[in-house]
Design a protein around this motif. Structure first.
Motif, PDB file in Angstrom:
ATOM      1  N   CYS A 149       0.839  -1.196   0.000  1.00 31.40           N
ATOM      2  CA  CYS A 149       0.000   0.000   0.000  1.00 31.40           C
ATOM      3  C   CYS A 149       0.868   1.238   0.000  1.00 31.40           C
ATOM      4  O   CYS A 149       2.068   1.185   0.293  1.00 31.40           O
ATOM      5  CB  CYS A 149      -0.946   0.012   1.209  1.00 31.40           C
ATOM      6  SG  CYS A 149      -0.082   0.131   2.789  1.00 31.40           S
ATOM      7  N   ILE A 197      -4.167  -4.896  -5.035  1.00 32.19           N
ATOM      8  CA  ILE A 197      -5.144  -5.971  -4.962  1.00 32.19           C
ATOM      9  C   ILE A 197      -4.496  -7.317  -4.624  1.00 32.19           C
ATOM     10  O   ILE A 197      -5.132  -8.197  -4.031  1.00 32.19           O
ATOM     11  CB  ILE A 197      -5.926  -6.090  -6.295  1.00 32.19           C
ATOM     12  CG1 ILE A 197      -7.129  -7.021  -6.128  1.00 32.19           C
ATOM     13  CG2 ILE A 197      -5.012  -6.547  -7.428  1.00 32.19           C
ATOM     14  CD1 ILE A 197      -8.038  -7.055  -7.332  1.00 32.19           C
ATOM     15  N   VAL A 200      -4.804  -8.043  -0.828  1.00 31.26           N
ATOM     16  CA  VAL A 200      -6.094  -7.983  -0.129  1.00 31.26           C
ATOM     17  C   VAL A 200      -6.463  -9.376   0.360  1.00 31.26           C
ATOM     18  O   VAL A 200      -6.625 -10.302  -0.436  1.00 31.26           O
ATOM     19  CB  VAL A 200      -7.205  -7.432  -1.043  1.00 31.26           C
ATOM     20  CG1 VAL A 200      -8.552  -7.486  -0.323  1.00 31.26           C
ATOM     21  CG2 VAL A 200      -6.890  -6.000  -1.469  1.00 31.26           C
ATOM     22  N   PHE A 203     -12.253  -8.239   3.526  1.00 28.29           N
ATOM     23  CA  PHE A 203     -12.776  -6.951   3.992  1.00 28.29           C
ATOM     24  C   PHE A 203     -14.111  -7.185   4.657  1.00 28.29           C
ATOM     25  O   PHE A 203     -14.780  -8.199   4.423  1.00 28.29           O
ATOM     26  CB  PHE A 203     -12.890  -5.948   2.843  1.00 28.29           C
ATOM     27  CG  PHE A 203     -13.915  -6.301   1.789  1.00 28.29           C
ATOM     28  CD1 PHE A 203     -15.221  -5.852   1.878  1.00 28.29           C
ATOM     29  CD2 PHE A 203     -13.552  -7.081   0.701  1.00 28.29           C
ATOM     30  CE1 PHE A 203     -16.148  -6.172   0.912  1.00 28.29           C
ATOM     31  CE2 PHE A 203     -14.476  -7.411  -0.271  1.00 28.29           C
ATOM     32  CZ  PHE A 203     -15.778  -6.953  -0.169  1.00 28.29           C
ATOM     33  N   ILE A 213     -10.454  -2.998   5.331  1.00 27.20           N
ATOM     34  CA  ILE A 213      -9.754  -3.874   4.393  1.00 27.20           C
ATOM     35  C   ILE A 213      -8.491  -4.408   5.063  1.00 27.20           C
ATOM     36  O   ILE A 213      -7.654  -3.639   5.534  1.00 27.20           O
ATOM     37  CB  ILE A 213      -9.368  -3.117   3.108  1.00 27.20           C
ATOM     38  CG1 ILE A 213     -10.614  -2.505   2.463  1.00 27.20           C
ATOM     39  CG2 ILE A 213      -8.674  -4.048   2.128  1.00 27.20           C
ATOM     40  CD1 ILE A 213     -10.304  -1.597   1.303  1.00 27.20           C
ATOM     41  N   LEU A 215      -5.017  -6.330   4.750  1.00 30.88           N
ATOM     42  CA  LEU A 215      -3.969  -6.614   3.772  1.00 30.88           C
ATOM     43  C   LEU A 215      -2.893  -7.472   4.418  1.00 30.88           C
ATOM     44  O   LEU A 215      -2.538  -7.263   5.581  1.00 30.88           O
ATOM     45  CB  LEU A 215      -3.341  -5.314   3.254  1.00 30.88           C
ATOM     46  CG  LEU A 215      -4.288  -4.282   2.622  1.00 30.88           C
ATOM     47  CD1 LEU A 215      -3.540  -2.992   2.348  1.00 30.88           C
ATOM     48  CD2 LEU A 215      -4.887  -4.818   1.341  1.00 30.88           C
ATOM     49  N   LEU A 236     -13.002  -4.971  -7.053  1.00 32.52           N
ATOM     50  CA  LEU A 236     -12.606  -6.322  -6.704  1.00 32.52           C
ATOM     51  C   LEU A 236     -13.281  -7.367  -7.578  1.00 32.52           C
ATOM     52  O   LEU A 236     -12.713  -8.412  -7.892  1.00 32.52           O
ATOM     53  CB  LEU A 236     -12.962  -6.613  -5.236  1.00 32.52           C
ATOM     54  CG  LEU A 236     -12.035  -6.049  -4.168  1.00 32.52           C
ATOM     55  CD1 LEU A 236     -12.517  -6.470  -2.788  1.00 32.52           C
ATOM     56  CD2 LEU A 236     -10.598  -6.508  -4.360  1.00 32.52           C
TER      57      LEU A 236
END
Length: 238
Positions: A149, A197, A200, A203, A213, A215, A236
């Motif tokens: 991120c 993505i 991920v 969530f 969310i 991660l 998503l």
């Protein structure tokens, strides 16, 4: 009187324009913007009846640019740091107002062109594949696929990699950075954070219209803004 004069300028420039407001308190501004996302442009004074508007705007994922109106040019730098594209010093003429609107329309036209380009094949678009980092021991390269991120913290952009290391980037804003990353892999979940993505995990609902969310590599979840939560679900599932 100033708000009435501004409304007259808007109606003269675009008779079809739908005007909301005026909102004279930051509490009203926050409540309104949290539910109204279909705006094209905001005109905002700096000091409202219950305080400065900057703090409230910094807490909201704004739906559109802002043209600030102010009595002094003391706040012009803060204006451009808070989605401002122009500022009007009071009292301003209709000609000065028109120039500001032309700047807005040019920005909107350029933004539309950029969106068209993003719809093209990603093979034809030069998205970033790596970042060059300056370290005390020399230069270092980080690949974008290794970034979990990116977050704006204390005026700088921090990229966290899959090994849990943080790196400072030289990009000026999250908005600039967002345009450099492939939207198939990266998504901006709020005003200050972009996620990859690939990392991920899951969530869940966090509050009204927001998501938490999780991660891989992060101890705490990141929270979406209310306006970006629906788009995140679509992203998503795309």
């Amino acid at each position: 009187m100033a708000a009435e004069k501004l409304a007259n300028h808007i109606s003269k420039y675009n008779p079809q324009a739908k005007i909301f407001g005026p909102l004279d308190k930051v509490t009203k501004v926050k409540k309104f913007l949290l539910k109204e996302n279909s705006l094209d442009l905001i005109f905002s004074d700096i000091e409202l009846l219950d305080g400065s508007v900057f703090h409230t705007l910094s807490e909201i994922d704004l739906p559109c640019p802002i043209i600030y109106t102010m009595t002094y040019d003391y706040y012009w730098m803060q204006a451009f740091q808070n989605m401002g594209i122009e500022y009007l010093l009071k009292p301003f003429s209709y000609k000065r107002f028109t120039n500001a609107m032309i700047a807005f329309e040019q920005l909107k036209e350029n933004f539309s062109k950029n969106n068209t380009k993003q719809g093209e094949s990603t093979d034809q678009i030069g998205f970033r594949r790596r970042f060059l980092l300056r370290k005390r021991q020399g230069m270092k390269v980080i690949q974008v696929e290794d970034i979990i991120c990116l977050r704006a913290e204390g005026g700088i952009i921090i990229a966290q990699d899959k090994n849990g290391l943080n790196h400072s980037l030289v990009q000026q804003s999250v908005t600039d950075l967002e345009s450099q990353l492939n939207p198939q892999d990266f998504f901006r979940i709020n005003r200050s954070a972009i996620i990859n993505i690939q990392y991920v995990q899951r969530f869940e609902n966090y509050g009204k219209d927001t998501l938490a969310i999780y991660l891989s590599g992060l101890d705490e979840p990141l929270i979406t803004s209310k306006t970006r939560s629906p788009n995140f679900r679509q992203w998503l599932d795309s």
